[in-house]
Design a protein around this motif. Structure first.
Motif, PDB file in Angstrom:
ATOM      1  N   ALA A  63      22.852 -25.761   8.258  1.00 53.19           N
ATOM      2  CA  ALA A  63      23.381 -25.342   9.406  1.00 53.19           C
ATOM      3  C   ALA A  63      24.531 -26.300  10.266  1.00 53.19           C
ATOM      4  O   ALA A  63      24.822 -26.052  11.090  1.00 53.19           O
ATOM      5  N   HIS A  64      24.597 -27.160   9.529  1.00 53.06           N
ATOM      6  CA  HIS A  64      26.331 -28.314   9.685  1.00 53.06           C
ATOM      7  C   HIS A  64      26.962 -28.723   8.568  1.00 53.06           C
ATOM      8  O   HIS A  64      27.948 -29.281   8.018  1.00 53.06           O
ATOM      9  N   LEU A  65      27.225 -27.238   7.783  1.00 52.78           N
ATOM     10  CA  LEU A  65      28.200 -26.963   7.018  1.00 52.78           C
ATOM     11  C   LEU A  65      29.391 -27.925   6.881  1.00 52.78           C
ATOM     12  O   LEU A  65      30.443 -28.062   7.084  1.00 52.78           O
ATOM     13  N   ALA A  66      29.215 -26.952   8.213  1.00 51.70           N
ATOM     14  CA  ALA A  66      30.950 -27.416   8.866  1.00 51.70           C
ATOM     15  C   ALA A  66      31.772 -28.906   9.209  1.00 51.70           C
ATOM     16  O   ALA A  66      32.618 -29.091   9.683  1.00 51.70           O
ATOM     17  N   GLU A  67      30.560 -29.744   9.891  1.00 50.87           N
ATOM     18  CA  GLU A  67      30.004 -31.136   9.549  1.00 50.87           C
ATOM     19  C   GLU A  67      30.521 -31.707   8.776  1.00 50.87           C
ATOM     20  O   GLU A  67      31.690 -32.653   8.676  1.00 50.87           O
ATOM     21  N   TYR A  68      30.053 -30.884   7.502  1.00 49.36           N
ATOM     22  CA  TYR A  68      30.885 -31.747   6.357  1.00 49.36           C
ATOM     23  C   TYR A  68      32.060 -31.189   5.727  1.00 49.36           C
ATOM     24  O   TYR A  68      32.977 -32.185   4.824  1.00 49.36           O
ATOM     25  N   GLN A  69      32.647 -30.541   5.991  1.00 45.83           N
ATOM     26  CA  GLN A  69      33.441 -29.738   5.710  1.00 45.83           C
ATOM     27  C   GLN A  69      34.405 -30.534   6.429  1.00 45.83           C
ATOM     28  O   GLN A  69      35.584 -30.559   5.809  1.00 45.83           O
ATOM     29  N   THR A  70      34.644 -30.730   7.910  1.00 41.66           N
ATOM     30  CA  THR A  70      35.365 -31.973   8.295  1.00 41.66           C
ATOM     31  C   THR A  70      35.398 -33.042   7.780  1.00 41.66           C
ATOM     32  O   THR A  70      36.633 -33.466   7.817  1.00 41.66           O
ATOM     33  N   ALA A  71      34.007 -34.004   7.261  1.00 43.64           N
ATOM     34  CA  ALA A  71      34.138 -35.130   6.755  1.00 43.64           C
ATOM     35  C   ALA A  71      35.315 -35.203   5.070  1.00 43.64           C
ATOM     36  O   ALA A  71      36.263 -35.724   5.126  1.00 43.64           O
TER      37      ALA A  71
END
Ligand code: GLU
Length: 273
Positions: free
Chosen positions: A73-81
């Motif tokens: 549910a947090h793939l966008a956060e990893y993408q930002t990192a």
């Protein structure tokens, strides 16, 4: 400071006694105990195994604090990192196949081969050409460049005391692949920080991973928790328990009539020994 621990299984199979031991120890030691499902590998994780993990923990009476964090549910956060690392020039596309990597560097038996760096210095035009031609690639961390930025790092480990981090022994680790747009190492450091984890207590098999995770924490500006590693539980034949080893699963134990209190008492005796 409050002690915050976590249990972070990957729902790729049923939890076994070793997972129960790890979860129990974390529950014992954490004033707050967080739960996380590490389910980024959609080729291996299933909702049924995720549900089974929660059921097993509940059956054991190990209650977690707050919401379960589900990595998918947090793939966008990893993408930002990842984008942040990429814009600092610390990632590069690697077009090598697993076989090519293994062949380029004969590994000692059983060890994961360290990537020899074949694609690290590809000319930008060659990179762009291959990407435009649709070649599959992974994103690797330029570990030497990253270490040059962070300088020497160390972490505290319960058995060893202060340990000098040696991320270079892993080579340029993969941080994202075509089929999985992130990676265990990236997600684990991001999420430990997001969940405020202060103490990581996990199996001995993950001890080496700490060296690269500490590097990623420094690069991403995240705190480094304190670490401890526990021995892995073994079956009657002396082999490490695995998720494939269905006989030792918590579900099988439950179905054979074992009571949770018997398991928890056994863990407490192991600690006392
Ligand atoms: N998800 C990992 C596993 O199931 C654990 C990760 C960790 O504790 O850092 O082995």
């Amino acid at each position: 400071m409050e002690t915050i621990t976590r249990f972070a299984p990957s729902p790729t199979g049923l939890l076994h006694l070793g997972h129960a031991y790890c979860a129990w120890k974390n529950r014992q030691q954490g004033e707050l105990f967080r739960l996380r499902l590490e389910d980024i590998d959609s080729t291996r994780c299933t909702p049924a195994f995720a549900a089974a993990a929660l059921y097993d923990l509940h059956w054991l009476g190990l209650r977690w604090d707050g919401e379960v964090r589900v990595q998918s549910a947090h793939l966008a956060e990893y993408q930002t990192a990842l984008s942040g690392l990429s814009s600092r020039g610390l990632l590069y596309p690697c077009f090598c196949s697993r076989r090519e990597i293994a062949e380029a560097q004969a590994a000692p038996h059983g060890a994961t081969p360290v990537y020899p760096g074949t694609c690290r210095h590809l000319h930008p035009d060659a990179r762009a050409g291959r990407i435009n031609a649709g070649h599959a690639y992974a994103l690797r961390l330029d570990t030497a460049a990253a270490s040059a930025i962070t300088g020497a790092l160390k972490f505290f480990e319960a058995d060893s005391g202060w340990v000098a981090a040696r991320p270079e022994t892993f080579g340029d680790i993969v941080l994202a692949r075509r089929d999985i747009p992130t990676s265990y190492h990236l997600c684990v450091v991001h999420d430990d920080a997001a969940q405020g984890v202060t103490h990581i207590l996990r199996g001995e098999d993950l001890r080496p991973a700490t060296h690269v995770q500490v590097l990623l924490q420094a690069l991403l500006g995240l705190p480094t928790p304190k670490y401890a590693h526990h021995p892995l539980l073994r079956n009657a034949a002396g082999q490490r328990l695995t998720k494939r080893d269905g006989a030792e699963s918590l579900r099988a134990l439950r179905e054979s009539g074992v009571k949770p209190s018997v398991l928890l008492e056994r863990f407490a005796r192991m600690e006392a020994a």
